[in-house]
Design a protein around this motif. Structure first.
Motif, mmCIF file in Angstrom:
data_model
loop_
_atom_site.group_PDB
_atom_site.id
_atom_site.type_symbol
_atom_site.label_atom_id
_atom_site.label_comp_id
_atom_site.label_asym_id
_atom_site.label_seq_id
_atom_site.Cartn_x
_atom_site.Cartn_y
_atom_site.Cartn_z
ATOM 1 N N SER A 129 -12.648 36.806 57.450
ATOM 2 C CA SER A 129 -12.910 37.800 56.408
ATOM 3 C C SER A 129 -11.615 38.272 55.761
ATOM 4 C CB SER A 129 -13.665 38.997 56.993
ATOM 5 O OG SER A 129 -14.949 38.622 57.421
ATOM 6 N N GLU A 130 -10.573 38.534 56.582
ATOM 7 C CA GLU A 130 -9.290 38.977 56.036
ATOM 8 C C GLU A 130 -8.676 37.888 55.168
ATOM 9 O OE1 GLU A 130 -10.176 41.219 59.743
ATOM 10 O OE2 GLU A 130 -10.152 39.087 59.185
ATOM 11 N N SER A 157 -15.221 40.687 43.036
ATOM 12 C CA SER A 157 -16.584 41.134 43.312
ATOM 13 C C SER A 157 -16.551 42.498 43.988
ATOM 14 C CB SER A 157 -17.305 40.128 44.214
ATOM 15 O OG SER A 157 -16.788 40.188 45.523
ATOM 16 N N LYS A 158 -17.661 43.184 43.914
ATOM 17 C CA LYS A 158 -17.757 44.526 44.485
ATOM 18 C C LYS A 158 -17.510 44.506 45.991
ATOM 19 C CE LYS A 158 -20.946 48.434 44.865
ATOM 20 N NZ LYS A 158 -22.305 48.949 44.524
ATOM 21 N N ARG A 159 -18.004 43.509 46.697
ATOM 22 C CA ARG A 159 -17.832 43.449 48.152
ATOM 23 C C ARG A 159 -16.353 43.280 48.511
ATOM 24 N NH1 ARG A 159 -22.472 43.153 51.122
ATOM 25 N NH2 ARG A 159 -24.376 42.435 50.070
ATOM 26 N N ILE A 160 -15.620 42.485 47.731
ATOM 27 C CA ILE A 160 -14.197 42.299 48.014
ATOM 28 C C ILE A 160 -13.437 43.596 47.731
ATOM 29 C CG2 ILE A 160 -12.116 41.063 47.312
ATOM 30 C CD1 ILE A 160 -13.814 38.612 46.877
ATOM 31 N N GLU A 161 -13.793 44.271 46.645
ATOM 32 C CA GLU A 161 -13.138 45.535 46.331
ATOM 33 C C GLU A 161 -13.391 46.566 47.427
ATOM 34 O OE1 GLU A 161 -14.709 46.469 42.510
ATOM 35 O OE2 GLU A 161 -13.101 45.425 41.428
ATOM 36 N N ALA A 169 -14.019 48.921 57.592
ATOM 37 C CA ALA A 169 -15.459 48.712 57.486
ATOM 38 C C ALA A 169 -15.795 47.298 57.025
ATOM 39 C CB ALA A 169 -16.051 49.722 56.507
ATOM 40 N N MET A 170 -14.807 46.431 57.021
ATOM 41 C CA MET A 170 -15.007 45.064 56.535
ATOM 42 C C MET A 170 -16.016 44.316 57.413
ATOM 43 S SD MET A 170 -12.134 42.071 55.973
ATOM 44 C CE MET A 170 -11.062 43.202 55.075
ATOM 45 N N GLN A 171 -16.939 43.619 56.775
ATOM 46 C CA GLN A 171 -17.944 42.826 57.484
ATOM 47 C C GLN A 171 -17.327 41.510 57.941
ATOM 48 O OE1 GLN A 171 -21.097 43.634 58.297
ATOM 49 N NE2 GLN A 171 -21.453 41.658 59.278
ATOM 50 N N HIS A 172 -17.703 41.043 59.131
ATOM 51 C CA HIS A 172 -17.185 39.778 59.666
ATOM 52 C C HIS A 172 -18.370 38.914 60.105
ATOM 53 C CE1 HIS A 172 -13.078 41.468 59.807
ATOM 54 N NE2 HIS A 172 -13.669 42.578 60.239
#
Length: 882
Positions: A129-130, A157-161, A169-172
């Motif tokens: 993800s990182e 994209s909104k998810r990357i922002e 809180a990043m999703q993995h």
């Protein structure tokens, strides 16, 4: 191979039992539960049509393969002289199976069972993800510089922002971990056999349950086998009956299933259906959710098959035997598929859909043979004449619809009144009849001659060439029986030279009704009204005839040192003429192609098998080695020798293989990558930039990249294959180890179209971290090209990888308890074992599995579009004889 060899490894099909163990036989078994995706090829490719062999069970051609535990032995017939007796369908070789029979004596009860687990041995290394976020940040920074890198991609994209603003809180999400699983499998078999003075019986039942390593895939099979025989004077009658039922949920890992963003969660309880996905337009593409697809689009296939034969033999006048046999097979299949209404990201389905289909098949065969068997003063003659008839019928019906009034439809009856309905169906019949004859002559076991002749007729052909005549001959000379070899008897036990020649016909490339089939989906304007219409799909070709395969085989059998060493070597040359092809014709005929006998193909090879044995007291050791070398070459393709294209997909509509005169069948065809354009290069074509792929544009002798610069870039056929194994036993302990190798085969890694495209928000392989940038002028990995990637994604050798591999195919260790410990328990044999399969694979191939299982379509072999990988597995089993 014998039943004892099969019992050492847990298998679910005959193909798995012989895979890699017989020279000249190639078996590619995909990891799909049951025997799905399995492909068997004997002595290479003899045609671009089907190359699947004929399976003969207890003398019945085309019978379904029995359960592996019910097999007593099987033999592979390769050359034309050996196969000729079975006629047209034997042109691709024969797998001859004999099922277990009862024997005279007391009743024998056997149980065998195993439990095992399977897993994916290797995953594809993708960005974390990182790394995924950083990848797009870097590309955005380059893009915002303007100039040649500004390709219309203007914001993240909104998810990357959100991931940048709140890294904690990043999703993995590991989509491979979500798709694949460790899956259990179990099998149980119970058999009862025995016999009296004039009768024998064998009955067995088995149950197999195999979960797939891909979620929502599994397979179940219940099998019953009954074989009996009775003798009354000169009469012998009997039957072999097999019944089985299967139920499966079989999926196929699609090429895009590994590509969703790691920032997307798998589940979202607030969405209809409970799954999440990319939802905003900035994601550029609806990546979907492969876990949701697996659960929200369930499909079930069910099948029931009853097959068997009844035979009678009558011996009369001392030397004559009449045998009559009637065989039949009845099959029924039913499948259902549902797509449930759901919302997960960009995929929104407000309605559900449902479809169901059923099929029924019937096959029958009647055989009558008369045999004369005579021995006189060292001369032995066996002559046989026969007549056979075969008939097959298939019919199917299907129906479906969408806009259901319920979310989870279970029948067509729940379609709403405004639903879109679909119906379909098919029907076909075919028949064959054959006259056959064989004469075998043997003088003192030293000189052996065989002559075969068949006249086959098929309903698939027109009246001009409905029948074909197919002769074959073979000669064996056992040199070791000659007087001049007697001084070598202490070294050479047996030395035999074999030679054979034969012609076999094939009708595999022809449908049941050929060009007489209709296209009924056309529209026609009549009296200013649109009316339905129909037309023939092809022109009638009354001169269409049998494909003919002519094979010459020369072989040597050698046994030495009192059975300690056995060697079998063969060289064969097989030529196919009149290969059935769909040939382009002038549109003025009303259609674009016509089925003709328009192709020729050569196929030759060398096979070597060796067995070494060593016995020292209670220790027994056996080593095996098989080596196969084969080549094919297309020599004719119609009057204009136009290439046959294969491997067409949503990504490569022009296909990725060419079958062309002077080349192998189904070679990969595309552009050759010779580097990456670098900053400062003065020859960069207009519209391309530094970081784009430099293809060889001089193959056609003219500067500038054009379709004429495409060339052959690889082949799925290996340079050679090999395998070797060791079997040992000592005082109740037994061990077997088997290795398999393939050298020189290529795979077209179509998954890389997405995994290294770098053109949208799909997850990418970790290799893209070494992509071309102004600060990293890579010479192997092109630049990221958001929205403008057509040049770099051309069909090219960028996708062709060496798929050579060396694999520990199977290893097992067992222990049989001493008999004196079992006597009081009424047990004759008790064996425990542990077995592993596909435990180690050495390969440079970057995909999930270098052994790609495809359909029998020879023009599309070796294409990895997300094929079900071969699992690693570990089994624990038991065998008990009462």
């Amino acid at each position: 191979m014998k039943a004892s060899d099969i019992a050492k490894i847990p298998v679910t099909s005959v193909g798995q039992a012989i895979e890699g163990r017989i020279a000249g036989v190639t078996v590619i078994s995909g990891g799909m539960p049951g025997s799905g995706q399995q492909s068997i090829r004997i002595r290479g490719v003899g045609t671009i049509n089907s190359t699947e062999p004929l399976v003969v069970v207890d003398g019945i051609p085309g019978a379904p393969t029995p359960d592996a535990n019910d097999i007593e032995s099987f033999q592979v017939l390769k050359d034309a002289a050996a196969c000729a007796l079975y006629g047209a369908r034997s042109s691709n070789g024969i797998i001859l199976i004999t099922t277990k029979k009862g024997v005279k004596g007391k009743t024998n009860i056997q149980y065998s069972g195993y439990y095992g687990v399977q897993w994916v041995p290797e995953m594809i290394d993708v960005l974390s993800s990182e790394e995924y976020v950083r990848f797009h940040q870097e590309n955005m920074a380059i893009n915002q510089m303007g100039g040649i890198y500004a390709n219309g991609w203007v914001t993240l994209s909104k998810r990357i922002e959100e991931a940048i603003a709140n890294p904690g809180a990043m999703q993995h999400t590991d989509w491979q971990d979500a798709i694949f699983r460790t899956a259990p499998t179990t099998k149980h078999t119970l058999s009862v056999s025995g016999g009296g003075e004039n009768n024998t019986y064998f009955f067995s039942g088995s149950y197999l349950k195999q979960d797939g390593i891909e979620i929502q895939t599994n397979y179940q099979k219940v099998n019953l086998q009954l074989n009996t025989s009775a003798k009354l004077g000169n009469f012998t009658i009997g039957e072999n009956l097999n019944l089985y039922t299967t139920k499966s949920h079989l999926g196929q890992l699609e090429a895009g299933a590994l590509n969703p963003s790691p920032l997307v969660p798998v589940y979202n309880p607030d969405n209809l259906g409970g799954f999440d996905g990319d939802s905003e337009a900035m994601d550029l593409i609806a990546l979907g959710n492969p876990v949701a697809a697996a659960y929200l689009s369930p499909g079930v296939d069910e099948g029931d098959v009853a097959s068997g034969n009844i035979f009678a033999e009558f011996n009369f006048l001392k030397d004559f035997t009449y045998r009559g046999n009637f065989a039949a097979r009845i099959g029924h299949g039913f499948s259902t598929s549902r797509t449930l209404s759901a919302f997960y990201g960009a995929v929104s389905r407000p309605y559900s859909s449902f479809s169901a289909g059923g099929s029924r098949s019937f096959n029958s065969a009647v055989e009558n043979t008369l045999t004369w068997n005579k021995t006189l003063a060292g001369h032995h003659i066996n002559a046989m004449a026969g007549y056979t008839q075969e008939y097959s019928r298939y019919k199917s019906v299907s129906a479906g619809g969408n806009k259901f009034i319920v979310r989870e439809p279970v029948s067509i009856g729940t379609i709403a009144s405004d639903a879109t309905r679909t119906v379909g169906g098919s029907f076909s019949e075919t028949a064959m009849e054959s006259l056959l004859g064989r004469v075998m002559y043997d003088y003192s076991g030293t000189y052996l001659l065989t002559a075969n002749f068949r006249r086959d007729g098929s309903s698939k052909f027109g009246k001009n060439y409905k029948y074909g005549n197919f002769p074959s001959f073979s000669a064996d000379w056992r040199i070791s029986n000659e007087a001049f070899m007697q001084n070598l008897r202490s070294v050479i036990d047996n030395l035999k030279i074999r030679a054979s020649w034969g012609v076999i016909g094939s009708d595999f490339g022809v449908g049941a009704y050929n060009e007489r089939s209709l296209n009924q989906s056309l529209k026609y304007v009549f009296n200013d009204q649109v009316a339905p219409s129909a037309t023939f799909n092809g022109l009638l070709n009354e001169d269409l005839h049998w494909e003919e395969q002519t094979t010459t085989d020369i072989g040597v059998d050698l046994d030495m040192f009192n059975g300690k060493l056995s060697v079998v070597a063969d060289y064969y040359n097989k030529t196919t003429s009149g290969m059935l092809l769909s040939v382009p014709i002038a549109y003025s005929n009303g259609i674009s192609s016509m089925l003709m006998n328009a192709g020729n193909l050569k196929n030759k090879g060398f096979e070597l098998s060796m067995i070494a044995r060593k016995n020292t007291g209670a220790f027994h050791l056996e080593g095996t080695l098989n080596f196969t070398l084969e080549r094919n070459e297309v020599t004719k393709l119609g009057n204009m020798d136009q290439p046959v294209l294969g491997g067409v997909s949503q990504y490569f509509s022009a296909g990725v293989t060419h079958t062309e005169v002077g080349h192998l069948v189904g070679e990969f065809y595309g552009y050759k990558m010779i580097g990456i354009y670098q900053a400062g290069d003065t020859d960069i074509p207009s519209g391309l930039y530094p970081g784009d792929i430099r293809f060889d544009d001089m193959i056609d002798g003219e500067p500038g990249l054009a379709s004429t610069d495409m060339t052959f870039i690889g082949s799925p056929f290996p340079d050679f294959t090999y395998n070797f194994g060791l079997n040992a036993d000592y005082k109740g302990f037994d061990m077997s180890v088997f290795f398999q190798g393939v050298q020189g085969a290529d795979v077209f890694h179509q998954l890389l179209y997405n995994l290294e495209a770098m053109k949208d928000y799909r997850i990418q392989r970790s290799e893209v971290k070494n992509r071309w940038t102004p600060d990293n002028p890579s010479t192997t990995m092109p630049r990221a090209t958001m929205l403008t990637s057509s040049h770099n994604l051309r069909v090219s050798d960028r996708y062709v990888e060496d798929a050579s591999f060396f694999r520990l195919k199977s290893v097992s260790l067992g222990y049989t308890l001493p008999k004196h410990l079992l006597t009081k328990l009424w047990i004759e044999k008790l064996r425990f074992y542990i077995s592993g399969q596909n435990l180690m694979t050495l390969t440079k191939y970057s995909g999930l599995d270098p052994e790609i299982a495809n359909s029998s379509n020879n023009t599309s072999r070796g294409i990895d579009s997300g094929n079900y990988p071969m699992p690693g597995s570990l089994f624990f089993g038991i065998e008990v004889n009462f």
